[in-house]
Enzyme design. Structure first.
Site, PDB file in Angstrom:
ATOM      1  N   CYS B 136     -77.657 -27.974  -7.444  1.00 56.98           N
ATOM      2  CA  CYS B 136     -76.505 -28.120  -6.565  1.00 56.98           C
ATOM      3  C   CYS B 136     -77.007 -28.178  -5.129  1.00 56.98           C
ATOM      4  CB  CYS B 136     -75.560 -26.925  -6.667  1.00 56.98           C
ATOM      5  SG  CYS B 136     -75.066 -26.536  -8.339  1.00 56.98           S
ATOM      6  N   LYS B 173     -81.940 -23.234 -14.597  1.00 57.51           N
ATOM      7  CA  LYS B 173     -81.934 -24.608 -15.096  1.00 57.51           C
ATOM      8  C   LYS B 173     -82.606 -25.526 -14.101  1.00 57.51           C
ATOM      9  CE  LYS B 173     -79.182 -28.088 -17.311  1.00 57.51           C
ATOM     10  NZ  LYS B 173     -77.878 -28.370 -17.942  1.00 57.51           N
TER      11      LYS B 173
END
Ligand SMILES: Cc1cc2nc3c(=O)[nH]c(=O)nc-3n(C[C@H](O)[C@H](O)[C@H](O)COP(=O)(O)OP(=O)(O)OC[C@H]3O[C@@H](n4cnc5c(N)ncnc54)[C@H](O)[C@@H]3O)c2cc1C
Ligand SMILES: Cc1cc2nc3c(=O)[nH]c(=O)nc-3n(C[C@H](O)[C@H](O)[C@H](O)COP(=O)(O)OP(=O)(O)OC[C@H]3O[C@@H](n4cnc5c(N)ncnc54)[C@H](O)[C@@H]3O)c2cc1C
Ligand SMILES: Cc1cc2nc3c(=O)[nH]c(=O)nc-3n(C[C@H](O)[C@H](O)[C@H](O)COP(=O)(O)O)c2cc1C
Ligand SMILES: Cc1cc2nc3c(=O)[nH]c(=O)nc-3n(C[C@H](O)[C@H](O)[C@H](O)COP(=O)(O)O)c2cc1C
Ligand code: FES
Ligand code: FES
Lengths: 293, 312, 312, 293
Positions: B136, B173
């Protein structure tokens, strides 16, 4: 609190199944191909307005995403679809021959909500969209509704299910943009004339047509339900690619999944003008950094 | 087949959390699990990895949100979701009531967001652990993606590990869009990650030949599906050889049991199945069965014996 | 179709070197051109980009050297080739005699190797320019690939630009396996690159489910083909938006004229076709024809008008 | 300077062509499928030992690489191949039906060099490899050679072209590993008995068999030519994936392309024991960092 004419379409009665089914009949219809599939479990569950999703090209295919196709009809044990060869996926589908097998998931999505028995209905189909309305018109007739139909297309070869509609609706007005069949013009012209007698309107076809028909119905104070076509990756509600800005029961707009909350939406609930944009008043737009004007 | 299966012990774990099957959903590819109920026994799979959740509800990006690509797809959903409140109120209880294990993916744009999410998830019934989606944009660093900067990635993981339920394993992740994935892996494990999920999507773009503009509203999107499998396997291979002790949740283009086997042999102790679910909604159960059969045929008594076997 | 074609001016250039067609071979995917003679008119394509040559003849790696992957392939050839002497003695004359333009790809493991190769190629008949394959391990820096380090990449390009025939445009071939391809692009153009070739293959791995070991002798290999096209287009898009003045030779999964069109619209002024040639040896001529038709249908009078059009 | 019994096989007389051809006949043969293709330009150009390369799965296929298949026979305007369904590609090929079309490139590779007229020959085929020898045996017979044949397989259902070989060679010795047909054992047993009468040996089949047959021939001082099977990405010589260590005219070993310098190599020129390795004396091994022991 919502002043709208429609309520959101309720969920379907039955969950979908996934089956590898055989093509038992294939019939070219003008520019389209009608496929009949031996799929009893889907046929038993399906309701008008729902669709199926086909896997494309078999094990070694480079195309991973399913193709969604409206259910045109169901009869004892079989499901019928009308495919318009467009890109590689629908072209592959349309080329399926009798005896070949295909992996299909369905029935998917929410069906058209039926009106109170006896309420007169107008069904409006654009191109192959008309096929999805035949079953609905029949169901409406059985429940005592008078059913009028309008079906239109760019040209005669893109019309579909005119005869079938004739058996379950009357009048059936046909329009083509080029006048090659029926009356020259758009379905909206015919809709304008017939809408006065209708208590509810149903439409299936290209987005532009749905927008026009829904607008006419809402303007006339008549509830309308439209079956939309949005690009879908999964068809079952897990990927969030197929969303549209739709006004909910509570009057707030959300990005709703065409495959799971749709494809049937209240015509006055889909914000057609805002499709492909992110309006500030969509739930969660603020978290995306969109601010109220 | 069933006999073949039952011959192999398929149980494994996510960090400290045991799971009966190594096959999980992939975040964002099975929503919150409900829609798969007609197609899979959700209690039998390893866990439902939920769509990445943020603090607030998000609308996600405008459409078009996807483009099909050769043996893959590009997506730009923009993390549409209910926010942590909705997750706690509706989704996690639904899963817990049915005895479905959930592995909750969290996302944010500031380190504190991640930490707050982790704290909100302490002791929530049915939650096995957390997957930290660091792919992100970091608002504090000109929108550079956390996962592309070992330091920023480590900050997030350290904050999450500190705030999270001690019983919840924390998986970071990783993004494949980096020059050196091993350095990122090392940095986040040093910061306290109990495991690594890899890979997230590759940044890609498709241009519509008709509009002559990018297909996606977001211009670029994430590439997934079998097309990226060799890249995912390479990442798992490199990280497992560098950090053999770190558990890996492998993913990227898994479509069959033999695909899953490749990830296990490369070093993954569990796998997530994402895009393949769009092609085959019953892929999770099928892949579990196929993997069990493949392990049996190769003489493995348990899944764990096969983890990293290709490095022998 | 022919009428449609001839309507569009397909001429373009590689830096200062004009070429009649924007469609070129990709280095290593058409050897030195000879084998394509039965399938393509080599004088009609933009140029034959030759297999990367090094100073000495190389045997390349042991087999297996390839693995098929979904919509792509993995290769690990190890730059088998005749070396610069063989290239100058046999291959380049063969091309020159037939009036086939060559764009010579050079490779090395030390900066001086690249410079020497560039010098050896000064004034060689038929040679249009040089493509610098910096996706090679740098022996002076623990085998890190030049292309993954903006400084090392710039060193190579500066040395090549200094040593090369001033009439030869020098294109640096970039690897997508980096966190920030724009910074590498900027660094090599600052160092004197006249253009950029992108992309080289992505690092990937495949495990053989039977041997339960990596398929390739070299363990990892380069992923190419339509599978990587969205990544290649993203790289071209990012670099063209950051450096609109720098010519780009775009490649990565081009299989049709519409694929090539996407690269042109994203900012490529010419394209290389690699793996698709293995599928269709006449792909080069076909793609030229399809691209010309696609441009005509969209109302472009010349290829150059369409370059970067998607950024409008 | 080379003390070997063979010279490298010369180039084929004609260049290949690429055509989309129709399947005109399909016949299951034990475990295999024999396909006959209407491909006059390939049939006219082909010589025994050459192969063709098929594109797999059509436009939407995820399989990009061609599959190489030996030419089993050519007759007026048609080319015959024998396909063993193995993985996805050959399974797709073997499933092609009469009337379907497939993209094929050929003839590819170098043919078997023919001996001086009258030199007695022994042809040895393993599995479907026997098919590729029928045309060669016929050609040898025409040029006055006495032709003996050995064909073997794991089991009876993996034998191929036994009858066809019977028409062009005699004796025809058949062996199977399990004894389900012919004599139990390996082709090498039969080869040992027949090789004494041969002036040249030709072999096509699995690598292990080629190695054994070539070894026996060389030991007996008889030249042998083998058609190898290496994994190929392009089949036309541009990708360098299909190489083997082969001893050249000058006695030096190079990584030679099976598709372009092969598939037919002198049996005493292929360094079978070194396949899959990089021996230090291969030309260019030094540049790879391999040093002489
Ligand atoms: C609910 C629903 C019902 C449908 N009913 C029918 C029907 O009855 N008959 C019929 O012929 N078609 C129908 N469609 C449209 C059909 O799904 C698309 O034409 C088809 O997916 C196009 O795929 P393609 O590979 O041929 O085209 P491509 O353009 O190559 O498809 C590329 C991608 O875009 C998607 N896509 C492209 N066009 C559309 C579209 N119009 N709608 C949705 N996704 C699209 C495809 O699914 C695919 O993922 C329906 C679509 C939906 C969503
Ligand atoms: C010169 C030559 C002649 C051949 N003649 C025949 C024939 O007459 N009949 C027949 O059935 N087969 C023949 N083969 C083998 C045939 O090409 C392979 O069986 C086929 O490519 C396997 O592809 P697949 O997709 O079924 O298997 P997969 O294992 O899925 O193939 C994966 C990849 O490996 C390659 N590959 C796998 N096995 C082989 C193999 N044995 N040889 C070469 N490449 C392989 C494939 O080409 C493909 O690129 C020949 C091969 C060569 C090189
Ligand atoms: C439509 C879609 C949405 C995704 N959303 C998320 C997400 O919210 N969070 C996340 O960490 N990964 C997300 N991913 C990435 C997947 O979890 C997975 O890492 C990636 O797709 C590779 O696996 P696959 O090839 O099996 O899909 C998404 C992928 C897709 C295709
Ligand atoms: C078999 C093979 C060999 C290659 N050899 C080289 C090479 O020698 N030098 C180089 O710069 N790129 C090489 N490449 C990379 C290609 O030039 C190209 O950058 C890449 O394959 C992406 O394009 P494509 O998808 O069209 O193949 C090779 C690719 C393949 C498949
Ligand atoms: S298509 Fe996946 S959510 Fe609707
Ligand atoms: S298969 Fe490509 S060079 Fe032989």
């Amino acid at each position: 609190m919502s002043a709208l004419l429609t309520s959101p379409a309720p969920r379907a009665a039955n969950p979908p199944v996934q089956r590898v089914v055989e093509v038992v009949a294939r019939r070219p219809v003008n520019a389209y191909v009608e496929l009949t599939l031996a799929a009893p479990e889907i046929a038993d569950r399906a309701e008008p307005g729902q669709f199926v999703a086909f896997a494309i090209g078999g094990e070694t295919s480079a195309m991973l995403l399913r193709r969604s196709i409206a259910i045109a009809g169901t009869a004892d044990g079989v499901v019928t679809v009308v495919v318009a060869p467009h890109g590689p996926g629908s072209t592959w589908l349309a080329a399926l021959q009798v005896g070949e097998r295909v992996d299909v998931v369905g029935p998917l999505g929410r069906p058209f909500p039926l009106p109170e028995p006896g309420v007169p209905a107008l069904v409006v189909g654009g191109g192959y969209g008309a096929a999805a309305l035949v079953g609905l018109a029949a169901r409406l007739g059985e429940s005592g509704s008078a059913v009028a139909a309008v079906t239109g297309a760019a040209s005669a070869d893109r019309l579909c299910s005119v005869d079938e509609l004739g058996e379950v609706a009357s009048p059936v007005a046909v329009t083509t943009d080029d006048g090659s069949a029926g009356r020259r013009g758009w379905v909206t012209d015919a809709v304008a004339e017939l809408i006065g007698d209708a208590g509810v309107v149903y439409a299936c076809g290209p987005m532009a047509m749905l927008r026009a028909v829904a607008g006419a119905a809402t303007a006339a104070g008549i509830p309308s339900y439209v079956a939309v076509e949005e690009s879908m990756a999964c068809g079952i509600g897990v990927c969030m690619t197929c969303v549209l800005p739709v006004i909910g029961e509570d009057g707030r707009t959300r990005f709703s999944r065409s495959c799971a909350e749709g494809p049937v939406f209240g015509g006055d609930r889909v914000r057609f003008a805002d499709v492909g944009t992110l309006p500030w008043d969509v739930v969660g737009a603020d978290a995306m950094g969109v601010v109220a004007p | 087949m069933t006999t073949v299966e039952t011959a192999v012990d398929m149980s494994t774990s996510l960090g400290s959390a045991p799971i009966p099957s190594p096959v999980l959903t992939a975040s964002g590819c099975s929503a919150f699990g409900r829609e798969l109920e007609p197609f899979d026994d959700l209690t039998a799979i390893g866990a439902v990895v939920t769509k990445s959740v943020q603090l607030r509800a998000r609308s996600g990006r405008p459409t078009p949100r996807m483009a099909e690509t050769p043996s893959g797809m590009l997506n730009s959903i923009g993390l549409q979701g209910p926010g942590i409140d909705g997750l706690l109120a509706d989704e996690l209880p639904w899963l817990a009531e049915r005895g479905v294990r959930s592995f909750v993916s969290i996302a944010g744009t500031r380190v504190e967001d991640f930490a707050e999410l982790a704290a909100r998830l302490r002791g929530v019934p049915g939650v096995l652990g957390l997957e930290v989606n660091i792919s992100c944009p970091n608002v504090e660093s000109r929108g550079e993606v956390f996962a592309c900067d070992p330091v920023a990635a480590a900050d997030v993981v350290a904050a999450v590990r500190a705030a999270a339920d001690p019983a919840h394993p924390v998986y970071a992740k990783l993004s494949p869009d980096v020059t050196d994935i091993v350095s990122v892996a090392r940095s986040v494990t040093d910061a306290g990650a109990d495991g690594l999920s890899m890979i997230n999507t590759l940044l890609g773009l498709v241009i519509d030949p008709d509009t002559m503009r990018p297909v996606l509203g977001g211009v670029t999107g994430g590439l997934s599906g079998p097309a990226v499998r060799p890249v995912a396997l390479r990442c798992v291979w490199q990280v497992h050889s560098a950090l053999p002790g770190v558990p890996i949740l492998g993913m990227g283009g898994i479509r069959s049991g033999l695909d899953a086997l490749q990830f296990v042999l490369a070093g993954a102790s569990a796998v997530s199945v994402g895009t393949a679910v769009f092609n085959d909604p019953s892929a999770l159960s099928r892949i579990h069965t196929e993997l069990a059969a493949a392990l049996a045929q190769r003489g493995f008594a348990s899944l764990t014996e096969a983890v990293g076997y290709a490095h022998r």
